[in-house]
Design a protein around this motif. Sequence first.
Motif, short mmCIF file in Angstrom:
data_model
loop_
_atom_site.label_atom_id
_atom_site.label_comp_id
_atom_site.label_asym_id
_atom_site.label_seq_id
_atom_site.Cartn_x
_atom_site.Cartn_y
_atom_site.Cartn_z
N THR A 273 0.50 5.45 0.88
CA THR A 273 -0.34 6.47 1.51
C THR A 273 0.32 7.84 1.41
O THR A 273 1.44 8.04 1.90
N SER B 138 0.84 -1.19 0.00
CA SER B 138 0.00 0.00 0.00
C SER B 138 0.88 1.24 0.00
O SER B 138 2.01 1.23 0.51
N TYR C 62 -3.02 -2.95 -2.76
CA TYR C 62 -3.22 -4.20 -3.50
C TYR C 62 -2.89 -5.34 -2.56
O TYR C 62 -1.88 -5.33 -1.86
N TYR D 224 -14.35 5.98 -2.26
CA TYR D 224 -13.68 4.69 -2.12
C TYR D 224 -14.01 3.81 -3.32
O TYR D 224 -15.15 3.78 -3.78
N SER E 219 -3.70 3.83 -1.59
CA SER E 219 -3.81 2.85 -2.68
C SER E 219 -3.30 1.52 -2.16
O SER E 219 -2.20 1.45 -1.58
N SER F 295 -4.61 9.94 0.73
CA SER F 295 -4.88 9.02 -0.38
C SER F 295 -4.21 7.69 -0.07
O SER F 295 -3.00 7.64 0.20
N SER G 24 -7.68 -1.49 -4.06
CA SER G 24 -8.56 -0.50 -3.46
C SER G 24 -7.91 0.87 -3.52
O SER G 24 -6.67 1.00 -3.50
N GLN G 25 -8.75 1.87 -3.61
CA GLN G 25 -8.29 3.25 -3.62
C GLN G 25 -9.25 4.09 -2.78
O GLN G 25 -10.45 4.06 -2.98
N GLU G 26 -8.69 4.82 -1.83
CA GLU G 26 -9.48 5.70 -1.00
C GLU G 26 -8.85 7.09 -0.98
O GLU G 26 -7.63 7.22 -0.84
#
Length: 719
Positions: free
Chosen positions: A289, A287, A306, A357, A304, A302, A337-339
């Motif tokens: 951040t 990830s 996997y 999200y 991201s 942010s 995922s992406q937040e």
Amino acid sequence: MLGKRALLCVSAALVPQAALAADDIQSGLDEIVVTAQKREQNLNDVPISISVVGSAAIEAARAQDLRDISRLVSNFSVQRQGGLDTVFIRGIGGGGRNIGMSGRAGVYVDGVYAGQFASINQDTLSVDRIEVLRGPQGQLFGRNTVSGAVNIVTQKPGDAFSGHVEAGYGNMDLFEISGALNLPLADGVAVRIAGAHRERDGFVRNDVTGTDIDNVNRDSLRGQLHARLGDRLTFDLAADYSRDKANKLLGEPLNDVFGLNPPSLGTDYDVSFNDDPFQDIRVGGVSGTFTHELSDSAELVSISGYRETRWKRRNDLDYIPLDLFVFDFSDRFSQFSQEVRVSFGKGGPLSGVAGVYYFDETAKTHRGVTAGSQVEILPYGFVPGDQAWVKAEIHSQSIAGFASVDWAAAERLTVNLGARYTHERRKLVDYSSLGQAVINVATIPGYSDKRSSDSLDPTIGITYAVSDQANLYAKYARGFKTGGWNIDFISPQVFTDALRFGDETVNAFEAGVKGESADKRVRYALAGFYAIYDDYQIDQFVDLGGGQVSIQLRNAAKVSSWGAEASVEAAPVTGLLLNAGLGYANASFDRFRNGGGPGIDLDGNRAPYAPRLTATAGARYEVPADFVGGTLGFGLNWNYRSKSYRGPENTADQLIDARHLVDARIELAGQDRRWSVALWGRNLFNDRYVDNRIFDFFATQAVEYGEPRTYGVSARIGL
């Protein structure tokens, strides 16, 4: 009982009654800052029932994974269900035994969803704290958190060079070694690397092969990089990997499989299988951040991520020395995922968080049952090499927008408002299965389907500051759990009528009080709750009689869960930390028509794996050890769970025992904890209990016992 009293008396006698405090001995309770609402807040200011287990408590309890953490938290458990780990909160949890159904409680690692069942039991390597959030968390954590969420926060790299190496040895040839290194690379840039290996012989013996079953063989690795890219911008890169490869027991048989009267059904911690069980779980992820301080009161984040999980399992399906049937299961999950979120209003009358999200997951399964060389002795017409199998692939995509706002409506009154809107699409690709009519498995040449869900999940609450040290709160929250398909060995009738199942929803109410004493030596929390689950999804083996069993996954019930939990922490004198937790949860079926088969209603029965009462208590005491210039510490933990049932039928052969577990630890540490040596024991009084019961496709009943007493010694050296 005499042994228990003697041990407690000896422990008490070893603690000096009047000792001067060393500089590094804790004299009060530390402030606890949590990110349960995706922004940093004091624990007492968050209107949620939360239990936090910090790194010191994790170390003192030798909690190696999330399953161990559940021994420290009330109304929370990680339950094995036929070789699968599932989180239960307030008596509600569970999930499918296949890729078509996920769990009810989400597990998150540094803000990234950890994944489905195979990745639930996360390692505690290099973990700063674990937050257990009770009740629906759909507003901020999304779908499939209808019973709660577990937020795992790892230790971040620091600016100073540090590290440690720790090794240990125990009974049943336990060997473990772990270490961590924090390395500054440049101004504002640092990395942290941690790794661990743990192995132990099993406490169950296979009399046929001589193999130890239920052994431990796990490797874990975690790496992080932290970089300050500017005055207000930072970047965190994190990666982790673990592999759990062991002869994991599914259960010890209790009945004569196929009526063959095997020479041995096994005794406690003893089985007779011609084929050793095997499980291999590989979990990993990465990830990134970015955190940007937009102003003194606003922050943009942010994340991201996997993650990938691979799960393989092999087991002797007949549970006897004959070579009749063996199953091989293989599942694989990959997700991205992406937040992106903004938190705002720190210290102002209006504060909160808002964001979007995105989640994309591909799940694949291939599960097979193969007839062995001696299968022809059965009167069913099988021949060696006959197979039944099922394979499928599911794609899931979810996009959501969320917001949560705290409004200081009056001097001591805060209104909490929030909502999440989710749109999800799921697609079943090429679901195929092959079976034989004699064991009632549908043969499906290929089947595809798709479905979508939209859900608006609001929350509303109020918080009232009774004083500067205590808050009262009340809240309502809604959540949903997505529907899916029963991707399993199913009967032709199930395929025709009940392959699909729909969304599940929950409406939950909670009220509580949180506070601490003025001198910060006592912290307490009390919460009461009531939750109603509509279209409750349940996965069960239904005995149809005549040796026929149907695996059903359906929306078949309405469930309610109500109760309370209370916790207290205290530091009455320097060096002494006390904690206790008590939870009561009454989770039962309000309505479950035909739940036990045609014409058999299960209204009023208890939900599976739902003990009414759970309790924890612990004590840690440190005193100066002048002869080494350090400290001598003593720790004791007690955990209790009342009885529960494996299935919704609540029959005697589904009973899971109540248990009392006591763990202890004595540690001698040098100055500034540069080194330490610890003696530890788990399940000190060797409590023998049933941890799970199995009922499988051939109507076999099997039991899995909890781990017996373990003990050992460990040594740690700081760098």
